[in-house]
Scaffold this motif. Structure first.
Motif, PDB file in Angstrom:
ATOM      1  N   SER A  59       0.823  -1.208   0.000  1.00  0.00           N
ATOM      2  CA  SER A  59       0.000   0.000   0.000  1.00  0.00           C
ATOM      3  C   SER A  59       0.860   1.262   0.000  1.00  0.00           C
ATOM      4  O   SER A  59       0.392   2.346  -0.330  1.00  0.00           O
ATOM      5  N   GLU A  60       2.140   1.118   0.367  1.00  0.00           N
ATOM      6  CA  GLU A  60       3.051   2.264   0.434  1.00  0.00           C
ATOM      7  C   GLU A  60       3.800   2.506  -0.876  1.00  0.00           C
ATOM      8  O   GLU A  60       4.422   3.547  -1.047  1.00  0.00           O
ATOM      9  N   SER A  61       3.748   1.561  -1.779  1.00  0.00           N
ATOM     10  CA  SER A  61       4.484   1.688  -3.041  1.00  0.00           C
ATOM     11  C   SER A  61       3.791   2.673  -3.975  1.00  0.00           C
ATOM     12  O   SER A  61       2.631   3.047  -3.779  1.00  0.00           O
ATOM     13  N   VAL A 305       0.084  -0.762 -19.503  1.00  0.00           N
ATOM     14  CA  VAL A 305       1.170  -1.478 -18.822  1.00  0.00           C
ATOM     15  C   VAL A 305       1.504  -0.730 -17.538  1.00  0.00           C
ATOM     16  O   VAL A 305       1.334   0.490 -17.462  1.00  0.00           O
ATOM     17  N   PHE A 306       1.982  -1.452 -16.519  1.00  0.00           N
ATOM     18  CA  PHE A 306       2.193  -0.778 -15.238  1.00  0.00           C
ATOM     19  C   PHE A 306       3.475  -1.221 -14.557  1.00  0.00           C
ATOM     20  O   PHE A 306       4.042  -2.285 -14.838  1.00  0.00           O
ATOM     21  N   LEU A 307       3.901  -0.364 -13.628  1.00  0.00           N
ATOM     22  CA  LEU A 307       5.055  -0.644 -12.769  1.00  0.00           C
ATOM     23  C   LEU A 307       4.695  -0.236 -11.351  1.00  0.00           C
ATOM     24  O   LEU A 307       4.236   0.881 -11.115  1.00  0.00           O
ATOM     25  N   GLU A 308       4.896  -1.160 -10.412  1.00  0.00           N
ATOM     26  CA  GLU A 308       4.795  -0.858  -8.981  1.00  0.00           C
ATOM     27  C   GLU A 308       6.225  -0.795  -8.445  1.00  0.00           C
ATOM     28  O   GLU A 308       7.036  -1.685  -8.703  1.00  0.00           O
ATOM     29  N   PHE A 309       6.535   0.265  -7.658  1.00  0.00           N
ATOM     30  CA  PHE A 309       7.911   0.452  -7.258  1.00  0.00           C
ATOM     31  C   PHE A 309       8.001   1.303  -5.987  1.00  0.00           C
ATOM     32  O   PHE A 309       7.037   1.938  -5.541  1.00  0.00           O
ATOM     33  N   THR A 310       9.184   1.286  -5.397  1.00  0.00           N
ATOM     34  CA  THR A 310       9.540   2.257  -4.359  1.00  0.00           C
ATOM     35  C   THR A 310      10.777   2.996  -4.852  1.00  0.00           C
ATOM     36  O   THR A 310      11.386   2.630  -5.869  1.00  0.00           O
ATOM     37  N   ILE A 311      11.161   4.043  -4.130  1.00  0.00           N
ATOM     38  CA  ILE A 311      12.301   4.874  -4.544  1.00  0.00           C
ATOM     39  C   ILE A 311      13.346   4.872  -3.444  1.00  0.00           C
ATOM     40  O   ILE A 311      13.040   5.111  -2.268  1.00  0.00           O
ATOM     41  N   ASN A 312      14.596   4.584  -3.820  1.00  0.00           N
ATOM     42  CA  ASN A 312      15.691   4.669  -2.849  1.00  0.00           C
ATOM     43  C   ASN A 312      15.909   6.105  -2.417  1.00  0.00           C
ATOM     44  O   ASN A 312      15.887   7.016  -3.244  1.00  0.00           O
ATOM     45  N   GLU A 313      16.125   6.295  -1.143  1.00  0.00           N
ATOM     46  CA  GLU A 313      16.325   7.663  -0.636  1.00  0.00           C
ATOM     47  C   GLU A 313      17.776   8.110  -0.852  1.00  0.00           C
ATOM     48  O   GLU A 313      18.665   7.323  -1.021  1.00  0.00           O
TER      49      GLU A 313
END
Length: 313
Positions: A59-61, A305-313
């Motif tokens: 849920s945070e991505s 098309v989709f991408l689920e991701f997080t980002i490095n700080e």
């Protein structure tokens, strides 16, 4: 007499609609009538296929969807726009290609999508590019971004990449967003290349310079590239740490379906730099059977098309 005529009209519409969504229908029915009726009523089956299509990992991505929505403009009915809204409503950022530029209805339909999304429980905002600086008005298009304001802030004004306008038929649309929860910024490049038989690689080769030009390691390049992730033109980006969200995934729709084979080419994708941490990706395939192809192609000849991701700080 009026009641009888009205009943006959309803029966006729239902009959032709059944033919349009039935793969076993005879070809003797009028194609013009089928098209008119199908434009008024989308097959319920492709609407149903949208339900629970994507289950995200977190849920945070962040969730980005990229979609070449063929001829997004006055040809799209309210029912089709509503379908598009329901297809993208669970994402945080929508990148759209092929918004009609030569008629104001292109921008108006983007606004209609945003309005529809605003009725789904979250606040959305949007930006539309100017028409691309293309060799002809027929080639020129607009791009669009639509995003959830609870998740993202836009930083500055998105812009068409004027430095590539003389080298690319439809120069990319670049934007910077900031993730609200962590105050982390990233860039996204939205792009629709020239046709597959017109050497799209001579446009894409310029993308390897974006990390330096934008002074970032947090970059996403999304769109319709008219060639696959296997093409050697991507090697320059791969050497810099980029990866493709999709591999061996067909994203376009054939005109005709045989033996349930309705997918065509692997050309839509999302490429991401090394500070973008991959969680999940995919193609939102709401077609599933030959019976649904005609209705699906009313929306577009491309799938989202989709991408689920997080980002490095």
């Amino acid at each position: 007499m009026i009641k009888t005529n009205y009943s006959n009209l309803i029966l006729f519409i239902l009959f032709v609609f059944f033919i349009g969504c039935n793969p076993n229908s005879k070809q003797s029915a009028s194609l013009d009538v089928e098209s008119t009726v199908a434009n008024a009523i989308l097959c319920d089956s492709i609407k149903a296929n949208l339900k629970s299509k994507v289950v995200f990992n977190s849920s945070e991505s962040l969730k980005i969807v990229s979609w070449n929505i063929q001829d997004l403009g006055q040809s799209k009915s309210d029912d089709e726009i509503d379908f598009i809204v329901n297809a993208v409503k669970d994402f945080d950022l929508v990148a759209i290609q092929e918004v009609v530029a030569k008629h104001p209805a292109g921008a108006q339909k983007v606004a209609q999508i945003a309005e529809g999304l605003n009725r789904k429980g979250f606040k959305w905002d949007y930006r539309i590019s100017n028409p691309t600086n293309s060799p002809s008005a027929k080639m020129s298009e607009r791009y669009a971004y639509i995003w959830k304001t609870s998740r993202l802030d836009i930083v500055g004004s998105p812009y068409l990449d004027s430095k590539l306008a003389s080298k690319i038929i439809r120069e990319p649309f670049i934007s910077k967003f900031k993730l609200k929860s962590k105050n982390i910024a990233f860039y996204i490049v939205n792009f629709h290349s020239r046709k597959h038989n017109d050497q799209p690689e001579i446009e894409i080769e310029h993308f390897q310079y974006y990390l330096d030009r934008l002074s970032t390691q947090k970059l996403i390049i999304a769109g319709d590239f008219n060639l696959s992730e296997k093409h050697k033109v991507w090697n320059g980006l791969y050497k810099q740490g980029f990866k493709s969200a999709l591999n061996d995934s067909k994203t376009t729709l054939k005109q005709k379906c045989k033996k349930n084979k309705y997918l065509s080419h692997e050309i839509d994708n999302v490429y991401f730099s090394k500070d973008i941490k991959f969680l999940k990706s995919g193609v939102i395939d709401y077609v599933e059977t030959c019976a649904n192809l005609k209705a699906a192609r009313l929306i577009s000849d491309h799938l989202p098309v989709f991408l689920e991701f997080t980002i490095n700080e």
